[in-house]
Write an enzyme that holds these catalytic residues in place. Structure first.
Site, PDB file in Angstrom:
ATOM      1  N   CYS A 163       1.000  -0.936   0.237  1.00 42.56           N
ATOM      2  CA  CYS A 163      -0.042  -0.032   0.039  1.00 42.56           C
ATOM      3  C   CYS A 163       0.663   1.450   0.100  1.00 42.56           C
ATOM      4  O   CYS A 163       0.353   2.762   0.294  1.00 42.56           O
ATOM      5  CB  CYS A 163      -0.617   0.119   1.510  1.00 42.56           C
ATOM      6  N   HIS A 298      -2.389   7.968   6.468  1.00 45.66           N
ATOM      7  CA  HIS A 298      -2.494   6.494   6.010  1.00 45.66           C
ATOM      8  C   HIS A 298      -3.792   6.137   6.514  1.00 45.66           C
ATOM      9  O   HIS A 298      -5.064   6.044   5.231  1.00 45.66           O
ATOM     10  CB  HIS A 298      -1.584   5.750   6.744  1.00 45.66           C
ATOM     11  N   HIS A 336      -9.525   2.815  -0.201  1.00 46.42           N
ATOM     12  CA  HIS A 336      -8.138   2.128  -0.021  1.00 46.42           C
ATOM     13  C   HIS A 336      -7.612   1.506  -1.726  1.00 46.42           C
ATOM     14  O   HIS A 336      -8.504   0.746  -1.999  1.00 46.42           O
ATOM     15  CB  HIS A 336      -7.932   1.238   0.430  1.00 46.42           C
TER      16      HIS A 336
END
Length: 988
Positions: A163, A298, A336
């Site tokens: 990620c 994040h 995401h």
């Protein structure tokens, strides 16, 4: 760490196709979450995975023709690669660069991409594996695709740290810039949710949100919702960006990357590592945490992940400060985006610094109290945060599932000094200035599409001056084969010109595709074209012409004792006297020619009519400016001192018809032979009157010329004698000069005192000189250099240059900068790449935002069952290729039609079918003129497949090696011709 500027951005996220749409989504607090499209998978078949997520519209669209990719290769390419290519093009445009200008440079490409799902989906059936699938399914090729198609030779690498991949890519790109490994870098990431598999993993780990939405830092947070996304930024060293005048969104002050090491588990976040990466980034940036206004976190919306991240953020930012550090996460808007998550946050942060406002955080109204944000010196933004004047700083975090953490520190762009032009003057100049707006595209249909897009974008702006917009279009929109250009002053004119051109079915009326560079010849006008105030409008509009006229004025003034520039601009009637007319015309000719050459218009040859030869000689390098100025002033003074009483007439008679009349009138002579029936006679006025009456009586057209003397006649002998005594510093012409004294192109003859003495009293051989020029250089454009249009009319009447385009940058009393701009626009449409920057004053050299290139949406590739078939044997029946669901809107008439040109040519027919089979093209798209590499996108692997296909389809041909075929791989037709010759030779 040195500073790196973000100078270009492009992105596409769920519900936000483009940078402006992304910013609008953020500012209105919108979300891009929607049900799973049936194109991806049937949600009801996977009840363990949420039926919602973030999905890009038209993720299957790819303009393969634009990037010279065959349909079969496009179908085999990972959709991640297909999204990156147009994104890279638009990002470079947004940076104020025509992407083609960077070809061959050491531009770096750094792409974050997570996993290799496409390869797993397409390579599992070993019977269907092909070379195209092999290269198309590699995640590592994501960056290499961009470098290959754009011809970038700098570092090119894909980064997979899960990620955090795209923010790590930005970190590596910045390091590459600062070490001098590259001067420009593309960095970012891409993610497409191709299957529910990773969603199932998240669910089994307890990390998946039931509704498919991330709710970062919210009391309702229950996990991750997966999303698509692609984003790239263009990075340059800050000093370079400032020196080049590029728009700067934000400055990367520093960044850091670290690893969790051995923690609670390979996929478990580590608070202490996150804390250390923040400390390291701020230290590298030379920034204290209390100066950071906000952090784009994040923020995945998992309970554990949010808690650990807030603890780390609080440990670093929970220091004494006036207001708590604001935090947020764009995952609340998008979901995401995994491999693109870091770039999504970086772009959001850069835009916030650019607009000086931070969007509110979704779900801030339900803040999770267990995060203890207030105690930790943090806060969620419930409304947008306006940033104060001066430098603002922000942080961006991105953490990978495997423990690779990244943090970047961004600052607002430095203020740049304004132009020194006063405010009122700046507004006046900006509103009046002329520019040339350019658009280019890869096909006529694409040109119309992009003209319409630019028209809509400009129409949305307040009406005002267009010069800065034009200059930006010259830098960005000029690299493709089909061209449009229009001279305009304001945005209203521009919108009209764009819409008129977009409505044309035949774009060649306002643009088209040049097949080479224009070949220009300059024709310098002589005496008789002068008038008070000549070129005053051009002088007002063109700073470049002003500069070069001043050069001529400075060279003439010591010899003339007066300012030619003041004479011209003041409308002084003395301009009709030879003493002033000749220096004035020379100054205009010199300044016009230098203006054009400064803009990149280099003449292949020059020609001067009478007095015009002086400026022509300077342009050709036969005379220096100072020497020519001295001679012209001397010529004007000598002529001015001659007795009055002579004149000139222009007639539509040839020299044979005039011979008897001239013999009967002593002192009259042919002064100029402009064409077969275009002759000028010079002599005493009373004799000219008698000749005029006789010619008129015969029905021959006669027109008196507005001159003060009988030029190019024996009456010029005293002036010729004066010139003959001069010492002239000269050199052979460096550019072919068609001499109107000799009627031919000069090679090595000096243009010395004898030349100029003979030139003033001998006839002007215009027709012969123009014919010699056309034969010597075959011009595509004749450009008249003078204040009034005379020579182009002569050329048109004489018919010496058929098919040539005529241009005149200053065609008469009403001329302004528009005519110069139109001449430049015509030459650009004809294939010239001008030095556009010289057209604009410094106050117009600012970066303006233009609508990005609009790619074709006609071709789609997605269904895994249909777009990766293996190449069939030649003996199998050829069917339509199913790798796309829509054809291009403008298919050309191909070679394989029922009545196509290959109907009677079996070799061409076989080659066309083989090309169609290997490339996946419909046969009608494969025309004999198509080039294998540039038009059809073939590579060495495809050429080998083509060889095998051709041999199978033409068994009597036998084996032909690729080496033998190489010289014939210019086009489909060339290959067919070569193979036909081989077959004939082997059968004889």
């Amino acid at each position: 760490m040195g500073d790196v500027a973000i100078v270009g951005i492009d992105c596409t996220f769920p519900g936000a196709a483009g940078v402006q749409a992304y910013w609008d989504l953020l500012m209105r607090g919108g979300a891009g979450i929607a049900p799973v499209p049936a194109q991806r998978w049937e949600a009801r078949d996977f009840p363990a995975v949420s039926g919602s997520g973030g999905f890009i519209d038209d993720a299957d669209v790819f303009d393969s023709d634009f990037f010279s990719v065959t349909p079969r290769e496009a179908a085999a390419m990972d959709p991640h690669h297909r999204l990156l290519l147009p994104c890279a093009w638009r990002a470079l445009e947004d940076a104020g660069r025509a992407p083609g200008d960077l070809a061959g440079t050491e531009t770096g490409v750094f792409v974050g991409v997570m996993g290799g799902e496409w390869g797993r989906l397409t390579m599992s059936d070993l019977a269907r594996v092909t070379p195209l699938l092999g290269s198309g399914s590699s995640a590592g090729m994501a960056a290499n695709r961009i470098s290959y198609h754009f011809n970038f030779t700098g570092p090119s690498l894909a980064v997979d740290t899960a990620c955090s991949s795209s923010l790590v890519a930005v970190h590596l790109a910045a390091g590459s810039l600062l070490t001098g490994e590259c001067d420009t870098a593309l960095a970012g990431g891409v993610n497409i949710v191709l299957s529910p598999s990773l969603g199932m993993v998240y669910g089994q780990l307890g990390l998946a949100a039931a509704d498919g939405r991330c709710k970062p830092f919210s009391a309702d947070a229950d996990g991750i919702g997966r999303s698509d996304g692609v984003g790239l930024v263009v990075l340059r060293r800050l000093a370079d960006a400032l020196a080049d005048g590029q728009r700067i969104y934000a400055v990367l002050r520093g960044s850091a990357v670290n690893q969790d090491g051995r923690s609670n588990g390979v996929i478990a976040p580590n608070r202490w590592s996150q804390q250390r990466v923040l400390d390291s980034a701020y230290r590298r940036a030379g920034v204290a945490p209390d100066r950071v206004a906000f952090v784009e976190a994040h923020g995945t919306g998992t309970v554990l992940g949010d808690a650990i991240e807030c603890a780390a953020l609080g440990a670093v930012h929970g220091v004494p400060r006036e207001t708590p550090c604001a935090i947020g996460s764009v995952k609340g808007n998008l979901g995401h985006t995994e491999g693109a998550a870091g770039i999504a946050g970086l772009i959001k942060t850069a835009l916030a610094l650019h607009h000086r406002i931070v969007p509110a955080s979704l779900f801030a109204d339900r803040e999770n109290p267990q995060l203890r944000l207030g105690e930790r010196g943090l806060r969620l933004l419930k409304s947008p945060l306006r940033l104060p004047r001066g430098e603002s700083l922000a942080g961006v975090s991105s953490f990978g599932m495997g423990g690779t953490n990244a943090h970047a520190v961004l600052g607002s762009a430095p203020r740049t000094p304004r132009s020194g032009v006063a405010g009122g003057a700046r507004a006046r100049v900006a509103g009046d200035a002329v520019g040339v707006f350019t658009v280019s595209a890869d096909t006529p249909e694409a040109l119309r599409r992009n003209l319409a897009a630019q028209a809509d974008a400009v129409a949305g702006r307040p009406r005002g001056g267009a010069a800065a917009l034009c200059r930006s279009s010259n830098l960005v929109k000029t690299g493709l084969p089909h061209r449009f250009a229009a001279p305009v002053r304001d945005t209203g004119e521009l919108v009209g010109a764009l819409r008129r051109a977009a409505a044309l079915q035949d774009t060649t009326a306002g643009g088209g595709r040049p097949w080479g560079r224009p070949v220009t010849a300059f024709l310098f006008t002589g005496q008789g074209s002068e008038f008070p105030g000549m070129t005053a409008g051009l002088h007002r509009d063109s700073p470049l012409y002003r500069r070069h006229l001043a050069e001529a004025d400075e060279a003439l003034a010591p010899h003339l004792g007066a300012s030619v520039r003041d004479l011209l601009l003041g409308g002084d009637e003395r301009v009709h006297r030879p003493r002033f007319a000749q220096p004035a015309l020379f100054a205009v000719g010199y300044a016009l020619a230098r203006t054009l050459t400064s803009l990149g218009v280099t003449p292949a040859a020059v020609l001067g009519h009478s007095l015009g030869e002086y400026a022509a000689a300077v342009t050709a390098g036969a005379l220096g400016l100072q020497e020519a100025a001295r001679l012209v002033v001397r010529r004007g003074a000598l002529t001015d001192g001659l007795p009055a009483g002579g004149g000139m007439i222009a007639t539509s008679a040839g020299p044979e018809e005039l011979a008897g009349l001239l013999a009967a009138e002593p002192g009259t002579v042919v002064a100029a032979l402009n064409g077969p029936a275009d002759t000028v006679v010079s002599g005493p006025l009373d004799a000219l009157d008698r000749i005029t009456r006789q010619l008129t009586g015969r029905g021959t057209r006669v027109r008196p010329l507005p001159v003060s003397h009988a030029f190019h006649s024996p009456l010029m002998a005293p002036a010729a004698a004066g010139l003959r005594t001069e010492t002239v510093r000269c050199a052979p012409p460096a550019v072919p000069l068609a001499s109107t004294r000799h009627g031919r192109v000069l090679r090595h003859e000096p243009m010395d005192a004898g030349y100029w003495a003979g030139q003033i009293e001998e006839p002007v051989l215009m027709d012969s000189a123009l014919g010699a020029l056309v034969a010597d250089v075959a011009p595509t454009h004749l450009i008249e250099i003078g204040p009034r249009g005379l020579l182009l009319q002569i050329a048109a009447r004489g018919g010496r240059a058929p098919g040539v385009e005529y241009l005149h940058p200053s065609p008469g009393p009403g001329a302004t900068g528009l005519e110069l701009a139109e001449a430049l626009a015509a030459l650009y449409r004809g294939g010239l790449d001008p030095r556009w920057e010289e057209l604009y004053a410094p106050e117009h050299r600012s970066a303006e935002t233009l609508a990005p290139y609009v790619f074709s949406s006609a071709r789609r590739s997605w269904d895994r069952e249909s777009f990766v078939p293996a190449v069939r044997p030649a003996a199998a029946p050829v069917t339509a290729f199913t790798g796309f669901t829509a054809a291009r809107p403008e298919p050309s008439r191909g070679a394989a039609g029922a009545d196509g040109p290959d109907a009677d040519d079996p070799v061409l027919h076989a080659v066309v079918r083989a090309v169609a089979e290997v490339g996946g093209y419909p046969p009608e798209r494969v025309v004999p003129e198509a080039r294998f590499y540039e038009d059809l996108g073939f590579d060495s692997v495809m050429i080998m497949q083509l060889k095998n296909q051709v041999e199978a389809r033409l068994p009597r041909l036998g084996e032909v090696s690729v080496q033998q075929m190489l010289p014939a791989l210019r086009s489909v037709g060339a290959l067919a011709e070569f193979l036909g010759d081989v077959a004939m030779a082997r059968s004889s």
